[in-house]
Design an enzyme around this catalytic site. Structure first.
Site, PDB file in Angstrom:
ATOM      1  N   LYS A 259       2.348  -3.409   7.296  1.00 38.27           N
ATOM      2  CA  LYS A 259       2.597  -3.673   5.754  1.00 38.27           C
ATOM      3  C   LYS A 259       4.055  -3.257   5.456  1.00 38.27           C
ATOM      4  CE  LYS A 259      -0.107  -4.409   3.074  1.00 38.27           C
ATOM      5  NZ  LYS A 259      -0.655  -5.742   2.714  1.00 38.27           N
TER       6      LYS A 259
ATOM      7  N   THR B  47       0.912  -1.222  -0.022  1.00 35.00           N
ATOM      8  CA  THR B  47       0.024  -0.060   0.188  1.00 35.00           C
ATOM      9  C   THR B  47       0.737   1.351  -0.150  1.00 35.00           C
ATOM     10  OG1 THR B  47      -1.340   1.430   1.557  1.00 35.00           O
ATOM     11  CG2 THR B  47      -0.282  -0.351   2.363  1.00 35.00           C
ATOM     12  N   ASP B  48       0.289   2.430  -0.552  1.00 40.56           N
ATOM     13  CA  ASP B  48       1.078   3.455  -0.278  1.00 40.56           C
ATOM     14  C   ASP B  48       1.290   4.118   0.815  1.00 40.56           C
ATOM     15  OD1 ASP B  48      -1.696   4.415   0.015  1.00 40.56           O
ATOM     16  OD2 ASP B  48      -1.710   6.100  -1.395  1.00 40.56           O
ATOM     17  N   GLU B  49       0.425   3.469   1.769  1.00 43.32           N
ATOM     18  CA  GLU B  49       0.584   3.847   3.116  1.00 43.32           C
ATOM     19  C   GLU B  49       1.900   3.688   3.937  1.00 43.32           C
ATOM     20  OE1 GLU B  49      -3.117   3.503   5.576  1.00 43.32           O
ATOM     21  OE2 GLU B  49      -4.427   3.328   3.728  1.00 43.32           O
TER      22      GLU B  49
ATOM     23  N   TYR C  10      -1.257  -0.440  11.130  1.00 41.91           N
ATOM     24  CA  TYR C  10      -1.611  -1.077   9.791  1.00 41.91           C
ATOM     25  C   TYR C  10      -0.404  -0.774   8.825  1.00 41.91           C
ATOM     26  CZ  TYR C  10      -3.348  -1.394   4.892  1.00 41.91           C
ATOM     27  OH  TYR C  10      -3.363  -1.627   3.669  1.00 41.91           O
TER      28      TYR C  10
HETATM   29  P1  NAD Z   1     -10.002  -6.731   2.576  1.00 45.68           P
HETATM   30  O1  NAD Z   1      -9.970  -6.413   4.474  1.00 45.68           O
HETATM   31  O2  NAD Z   1     -11.158  -6.264   2.069  1.00 45.68           O
HETATM   32  O3  NAD Z   1      -9.679  -8.240   2.576  1.00 45.68           O
HETATM   33  C1  NAD Z   1      -8.793  -9.054   3.203  1.00 45.68           C
HETATM   34  C2  NAD Z   1      -8.818 -10.428   3.003  1.00 45.68           C
HETATM   35  O4  NAD Z   1      -7.907 -11.194   3.703  1.00 45.68           O
HETATM   36  C3  NAD Z   1     -10.339 -11.115   3.668  1.00 45.68           C
HETATM   37  O5  NAD Z   1     -10.796 -11.965   2.788  1.00 45.68           O
HETATM   38  C4  NAD Z   1      -9.880 -11.835   4.801  1.00 45.68           C
HETATM   39  O6  NAD Z   1     -10.546 -12.903   4.961  1.00 45.68           O
HETATM   40  C5  NAD Z   1      -8.294 -12.306   4.227  1.00 45.68           C
HETATM   41  N1  NAD Z   1      -7.510 -12.611   5.464  1.00 45.68           N
HETATM   42  C6  NAD Z   1      -7.382 -11.933   6.560  1.00 45.68           C
HETATM   43  N2  NAD Z   1      -6.506 -12.588   7.182  1.00 45.68           N
HETATM   44  C7  NAD Z   1      -6.061 -13.580   6.915  1.00 45.68           C
HETATM   45  C8  NAD Z   1      -5.166 -14.570   7.104  1.00 45.68           C
HETATM   46  N3  NAD Z   1      -4.624 -14.716   8.284  1.00 45.68           N
HETATM   47  N4  NAD Z   1      -5.441 -15.697   6.233  1.00 45.68           N
HETATM   48  C9  NAD Z   1      -5.982 -15.762   4.915  1.00 45.68           C
HETATM   49  N5  NAD Z   1      -6.816 -14.849   4.789  1.00 45.68           N
HETATM   50  C10 NAD Z   1      -6.741 -13.721   5.713  1.00 45.68           C
HETATM   51  O7  NAD Z   1      -8.798  -6.095   2.156  1.00 45.68           O
HETATM   52  P2  NAD Z   1      -8.439  -5.322   0.795  1.00 45.68           P
HETATM   53  O8  NAD Z   1      -9.105  -3.804   0.843  1.00 45.68           O
HETATM   54  O9  NAD Z   1      -9.332  -6.223  -0.168  1.00 45.68           O
HETATM   55  O10 NAD Z   1      -6.934  -5.342   0.768  1.00 45.68           O
HETATM   56  C11 NAD Z   1      -6.301  -6.428  -0.103  1.00 45.68           C
HETATM   57  C12 NAD Z   1      -4.930  -6.012   0.110  1.00 45.68           C
HETATM   58  O11 NAD Z   1      -4.317  -4.889  -0.598  1.00 45.68           O
HETATM   59  C13 NAD Z   1      -4.295  -6.036   1.467  1.00 45.68           C
HETATM   60  O12 NAD Z   1      -2.863  -6.387   1.569  1.00 45.68           O
HETATM   61  C14 NAD Z   1      -4.161  -4.141   1.526  1.00 45.68           C
HETATM   62  O13 NAD Z   1      -3.024  -4.088   2.242  1.00 45.68           O
HETATM   63  C15 NAD Z   1      -4.018  -3.983   0.209  1.00 45.68           C
HETATM   64  N6  NAD Z   1      -4.172  -2.746  -0.331  1.00 45.68           N
HETATM   65  C16 NAD Z   1      -5.378  -2.259  -0.039  1.00 45.68           C
HETATM   66  C17 NAD Z   1      -5.995  -0.904  -0.656  1.00 45.68           C
HETATM   67  C18 NAD Z   1      -7.523  -0.661  -0.425  1.00 45.68           C
HETATM   68  O14 NAD Z   1      -7.815   0.695  -0.670  1.00 45.68           O
HETATM   69  N7  NAD Z   1      -8.405  -1.416   0.018  1.00 45.68           N
HETATM   70  C19 NAD Z   1      -4.929  -0.116  -1.158  1.00 45.68           C
HETATM   71  C20 NAD Z   1      -3.710  -0.628  -1.299  1.00 45.68           C
HETATM   72  C21 NAD Z   1      -3.242  -1.682  -0.837  1.00 45.68           C
HETATM   73  P1  TYD Z   2     -10.445   4.540   4.841  1.00 44.56           P
HETATM   74  O1  TYD Z   2     -11.507   3.967   3.781  1.00 44.56           O
HETATM   75  O2  TYD Z   2     -10.575   3.819   6.194  1.00 44.56           O
HETATM   76  O3  TYD Z   2      -9.081   4.293   4.066  1.00 44.56           O
HETATM   77  P2  TYD Z   2      -7.527   4.881   4.586  1.00 44.56           P
HETATM   78  O4  TYD Z   2      -7.624   5.404   5.930  1.00 44.56           O
HETATM   79  O5  TYD Z   2      -6.788   3.242   4.552  1.00 44.56           O
HETATM   80  O6  TYD Z   2      -7.203   5.689   3.778  1.00 44.56           O
HETATM   81  O7  TYD Z   2     -10.510   6.146   4.945  1.00 44.56           O
HETATM   82  C1  TYD Z   2     -10.229   7.020   3.959  1.00 44.56           C
HETATM   83  C2  TYD Z   2     -10.375   8.405   4.576  1.00 44.56           C
HETATM   84  O8  TYD Z   2     -11.820   8.692   5.050  1.00 44.56           O
HETATM   85  C3  TYD Z   2      -9.343   8.545   5.728  1.00 44.56           C
HETATM   86  O9  TYD Z   2      -8.884   9.730   5.587  1.00 44.56           O
HETATM   87  C4  TYD Z   2     -10.407   8.429   6.981  1.00 44.56           C
HETATM   88  C5  TYD Z   2     -11.824   9.050   6.458  1.00 44.56           C
HETATM   89  N1  TYD Z   2     -12.838   8.194   6.895  1.00 44.56           N
HETATM   90  C6  TYD Z   2     -13.967   9.080   7.449  1.00 44.56           C
HETATM   91  O10 TYD Z   2     -13.926  10.594   7.423  1.00 44.56           O
HETATM   92  N2  TYD Z   2     -14.987   8.512   8.155  1.00 44.56           N
HETATM   93  C7  TYD Z   2     -15.187   7.285   8.225  1.00 44.56           C
HETATM   94  O11 TYD Z   2     -16.320   6.847   8.684  1.00 44.56           O
HETATM   95  C8  TYD Z   2     -14.093   6.238   7.473  1.00 44.56           C
HETATM   96  C9  TYD Z   2     -14.318   4.798   7.586  1.00 44.56           C
HETATM   97  C10 TYD Z   2     -13.035   7.075   6.893  1.00 44.56           C
END
Ligand code: NAD
Ligand code: TYD
Length: 339
Positions: free
Chosen positions: A157, A125-127, A153
């Protein structure tokens, strides 16, 4: 090719599973997922009986089971999406983030070493880069920006990323890493900003904006992320990190107002609530490297993507109401308990 996709019942992982089955009819996709609260097997319902698909309910930290799956499947590629992914939850309870995101990554890579692999891909992630100040719109994260994390988090990562690079250097594990900005689209779990606001607005519930809502995120349609990973696992160079993002920065408050407008809901639903601890101000990706080296560009414009996403939530009420009611957690037992 046999590809293990961990976390394939979550938001991005499930989109990736569906994308791969659609685009690579010869490949076999094995989804390995623990089905935590964030995993929803009903998302994969349409492919459960697909001849090239197998679902395995397993924890990536469970070495014995992971090794057994590798032994059975002899995968060519592993793409690791499995993670605890919600920043607010990591602030409440960091332990499980370290366990899954760091230790789980190590177990997967050990399996790759033991059984041999063509490619291990870590979805990061970019985080991991921390945040940028709001008054410097000229600054962007590049692949050489130092890791500088803010939340448990992002620290977990970043730790996993360091471990991946260590396995590449020490054991010559053929690994790549992608660091993507915030995704949005279908099957996004309703604890995250965009789905939460859509669902609350639809039921005329308050829309909780943290702090003043001025924090900036760089939003990318989930399918564009899937396409980037597809390019990296097939054409990317091992040992390399690729940033993924579409130069699409929005303040949180403007996203929430846009959702209100699209749904015809009043802005007075917006409620400012206590800010998140350590809240990152701005994320912004420079995607030059993946564009220049792999020819990747985002295809979905935000105006189209957000409308598609809103329409998807309007037409998939059952999917998210089961999540809100908790019913989805019994889905696996109901459908597959006796199989
Ligand atoms: P999500 O929380 O929707 O899904 C995570 C999945 O992983 C779930 O299906 C969960 O059951 C499974 N999981 C959790 N712990 C596990 C374990 N111990 N063993 C097997 N499976 C397990 O997450 P997401 O938003 O789909 O993100 C997926 C990946 O992409 C993550 O690694 C996250 O860090 C990365 N990512 C997410 C975003 C975003 O905007 N959502 C952006 C950049 C990177
Ligand atoms: P989020 O979807 O949790 O992603 P991330 O924190 O990983 O970027 O949140 C996106 C942005 O929205 C973040 O700045 C936090 C804010 N946020 C709210 O203001 N209200 C909310 O209820 C949630 C879930 C997030």
């Amino acid at each position: 090719m046999t590809i293990i996709v961990t976390g394939g019942a979550g938001f991005i992982g499930s989109n990736f599973v569906l994308y791969m089955l659609k685009n690579y009819s010869e490949d076999r996709i094995i989804c390995l997922d623990k089905l935590t609260y964030a995993g929803n097997l009903s998302t994969l319902q349409s492919v459960m009986d697909h001849p090239n698909f197998r679902f395995v309910k397993a924890d990536i930290c469970d070495r014995e089971t992971v090794y057994q799956v590798f032994e059975e499947e002899k995968p060519n590629i592993v793409v690791n999406f499995a993670a605890e992914s919600h920043v607010d939850r990591s602030i409440e309870d960091p332990g499980i983030f370290l366990q899954t995101n760091v230790m789980g990554t190590a177990v997967l890579m050990d399996a790759c070493r033991k059984y041999g692999i063509q490619r291990y891909h870590q979805v990061s992630t970019d985080e991991v880069y921390g945040d940028l100040p709001l008054d410097r719109p000229d600054l962007f994260f590049t692949e050489t920006t130092p890791l500088h994390t803010s939340s448990p988090y992002s620290a977990s990562k970043a730790s996993a990323d360091l471990l991946v690079m260590a396995y590449y250097r020490t054991y010559e594990l053929p690994a790549t890493i992608s660091r993507c900005s915030n995704n949005y689209g279908p099957y996004h779990f309703p604890e995250k900003l965009i789905p939460l606001m859509i669902i609350n607005a639809l039921s005329d519930k308050p829309l909780p904006v943290y702090g003043k809502g001025l924090n900036v995120r760089d939003w990318l349609y989930v399918e564009d992320h899937c396409r980037a990973i597809d390019l990296i696992i097939h054409k990317g160079k091992t040992g390399e990190v690729y940033n993924v993002g579409g130069h699409n920065e929005w303040r949180n408050i403007d996203i929430v107002k846009l959702i209100c407008k699209e749904l015809g809901k009043p802005e007075n639903l917006i409620t400012y609530v206590t800010d998140r601890k350590g809240h990152d101000m701005r994320y912004a990706i420079d995607p030059t490297k993946i564009h220049d080296e792999l020819g990747w560009l985002p295809e979905t414009k935000f105006e189209d993507g957000i409308q598609k996403t809103i329409q998807w939530y309007l037409s998939h009420l059952e999917w998210w109401s089961e999540i809100i009611s908790g019913a989805y957690q019994g889905y696996y037992e109901r459908m597959y308990g006796d199989r």
